[in-house]
Design a protein around this motif. Structure first.
Motif, short mmCIF file in Angstrom:
data_model
loop_
_atom_site.label_atom_id
_atom_site.label_comp_id
_atom_site.label_asym_id
_atom_site.label_seq_id
_atom_site.Cartn_x
_atom_site.Cartn_y
_atom_site.Cartn_z
N CYS A 115 -11.63 7.55 -1.53
CA CYS A 115 -12.17 6.84 -2.70
C CYS A 115 -13.69 6.71 -2.70
CB CYS A 115 -11.55 5.45 -2.79
SG CYS A 115 -9.80 5.51 -3.19
N GLY A 141 -3.72 0.28 5.14
CA GLY A 141 -3.34 1.12 4.00
C GLY A 141 -4.15 0.91 2.72
N SER A 200 0.84 -1.21 0.00
CA SER A 200 0.00 0.00 0.00
C SER A 200 0.87 1.25 0.00
CB SER A 200 -0.91 0.02 1.23
OG SER A 200 -1.78 -1.09 1.21
N LYS A 201 1.92 1.22 0.79
CA LYS A 201 2.80 2.38 0.89
C LYS A 201 3.45 2.68 -0.47
CE LYS A 201 6.40 4.11 3.93
NZ LYS A 201 7.73 3.63 4.27
N VAL A 219 -4.31 3.63 -6.50
CA VAL A 219 -5.33 3.22 -5.53
C VAL A 219 -5.10 1.73 -5.23
CG1 VAL A 219 -7.80 2.68 -5.34
CG2 VAL A 219 -7.05 4.94 -6.16
N VAL A 220 -5.21 1.35 -3.96
CA VAL A 220 -4.99 -0.05 -3.58
C VAL A 220 -6.34 -0.72 -3.29
CG1 VAL A 220 -3.85 -1.63 -1.97
CG2 VAL A 220 -2.77 0.55 -2.58
N ASP A 237 -7.25 1.09 0.15
CA ASP A 237 -8.27 2.11 -0.06
C ASP A 237 -9.66 1.50 -0.23
OD1 ASP A 237 -6.49 4.54 -0.39
OD2 ASP A 237 -5.67 3.24 -1.95
N HIS A 282 0.82 3.91 -3.01
CA HIS A 282 0.40 5.30 -2.75
C HIS A 282 1.50 6.28 -3.15
CE1 HIS A 282 -2.79 3.88 0.35
NE2 HIS A 282 -3.27 3.92 -0.87
N GLY A 287 1.05 7.04 -6.55
CA GLY A 287 -0.24 7.64 -6.91
C GLY A 287 -1.34 6.65 -7.27
#
Ligand SMILES: *Cc1c(COP(=O)(O)O)cnc(C)c1O
Length: 388
Positions: free
Chosen positions: A226, A197, A169-170, A178-179, A199, A173, A176
């Motif tokens: 989101c 983390g 996730s880090k 979306v997870v 989204d 992000h 840029g």
């Protein structure tokens, strides 16, 4: 809607979340609202759509009851209910990818998710790339300027590979993206993706929330960043779940905690027993110390559910079929999360970047709510058929 009782435990949320009986004459369960049309009290209200409910595709008291319960479980800002778990995968992907985007999906993905990405998303001009489940923070090297979505699923379908969700996730992000996470296996009771983390958290509510192999439903839950786009996608596509199915899933949620505890306990007991058998080469269950993802599992997950795989020590399709055909309690069928045990010979030929020879047939077992001794005897029947 739900009275705010302050912080409360997950089982209290399961039993009381989403609906306050005082909102509907004290009836313990919410009404099942069958609706297309909703009437407005006057023309001005109609013109401004100035009331809570405006049309059946845009939410009803029944969908709100389920979605608010899921929000509390997931820690999400908003949840949509869609007609199947597969729709819970495809709808957010459609909402968050555009032509010429690049997306990353884990190679141990639920196969119909792969099919959607490889056919429809590619046709719409999306570049689809798969990554190894063990990649972790190194996913940063796979990110491109146009990577819009990183799609995770842990443990992965059929082989139960773990993923380092916070690290992924880090990195996503930072680039840029979306997870999204398909969290069907753990349910929000045992893993809360948004706390790590992610989204957008996705569930085939068909599985443990419904719990009886008779309902198809999916939920998609989003964080603050989101939610607006997910809600807009829901309104734009019109993929809304029917009220009876939504009601059945809310009904299932009330007992899910208890059912999961039993699924967990029985599956673990059987997995440990199977590990010690010579006719079983490997047990693919992330809560076992022997599983390569066990450290991640212990770090991030609060529990395990009732589905895992075994690798038979030798043989091929013939042996796999002999094992399956000898079973009397286990049904041979797809899906899982219901009250009954199921078995399937797993096909891993779709894997691209994480192809691996397990050395024998991989059999997936969904452990139901039957007595463990009986399930064990049934598996013994299957294993005995191998040496016959
Ligand atoms: C079953 C499943 C789905 C799809 O759910 P359906 O309701 O059967 O469409 C999606 N993801 C995972 C991980 C699943 O196991």
């Amino acid at each position: 809607m739900t009275k705010d009782f302050g912080p409360r435990g997950p089982n209290t949320v399961l039993t009381h979340g989403g609906y306050d009986p005082r909102d509907y004459h004290g009836f313990v369960n919410p009404p099942v609202v069958h609706a297309s049309t909703v009437l407005f009290k006057d023309a001005a209200t109609m013109a401004s759509r100035g009331q809570k409910y405006t049309y059946g595709t845009r939410g009803t008291p029944t969908t709100d009851a389920l979605c608010e319960a899921i929000n509390e479980l997931e820690g999400s800002v908003g949840t949509i209910a869609v007609p199947s778990g597969l729709a819970a995968v495809t709808i957010p992907l459609l909402g968050f990818v555009s032509a010429c985007d690049h997306i990353l999906l884990v190679d141990s993905i639920y196969n119909p998710t792969r099919r959607f990405a490889d056919t429809m998303l590619k046709r719409l001009g999306v570049e689809v790339e798969y990554y190894e489940p063990g990649l972790g923070a190194a996913i940063a090297d796979r990110m491109k300027p146009n990577t819009s979505v990183v799609f995770t699923e842990a443990p992965g379908s059929n082989t139960f590979d773990m993923q380092d969700i916070p690290a992924i996730s880090k990195a996503a992000h930072a680039g840029g993206a979306v997870v999204m996470m398909d969290n069907t296996w753990a349910t929000p009771l045992y893993f809360r993706p948004l706390d790590h983390g992610v989204d957008i958290s996705i569930h085939a509510a068909t599985k443990y929330p419904a719990g009886h192999s008779d309902v198809l439903l999916g939920t998609v839950s989003a964080n603050e960043a989101c939610w607006e786009r997910l809600w807009d996608t829901y309104l734009t596509t019109g993929v809304c779940a029917g009220p009876d199915d939504v009601y059945q899933v809310l009904r299932g949620l009330r007992t899910m905690g208890l059912r999961l505890e039993r699924h967990q306990e029985s599956a673990l007991a059987l997995a440990r027993w199977l590990e010690g058998r010579e006719d079983v080469a490997q047990v693919l269950h992330p809560a076992l110390e022997s599983h390569p993802g066990n450290a991640l599992f212990k770090r991030d997950f609060k529990g395990s559910s009732g589905i895992f795989s075994i690798v038979l020590a030798k043989g091929g399709q013939r042996e796999a079929h002999a094992f399956l055909d000898a079973l009397k309690i286990f049904g041979l069928g797809y899906s899982w999360g219901g009250y009954e045990s199921l078995a399937v010979h797993v096909d891993l030929s779709d894997r691209t970047v994480s192809k691996k020879d397990y050395g024998g047939p991989v059999i997936r077992l969904q452990i139901g709510l039957e007595d463990v001794a009986d399930i064990k005897a049934d598996i013994e029947r299957g294993l005995a058929a191998l040496s016959a």
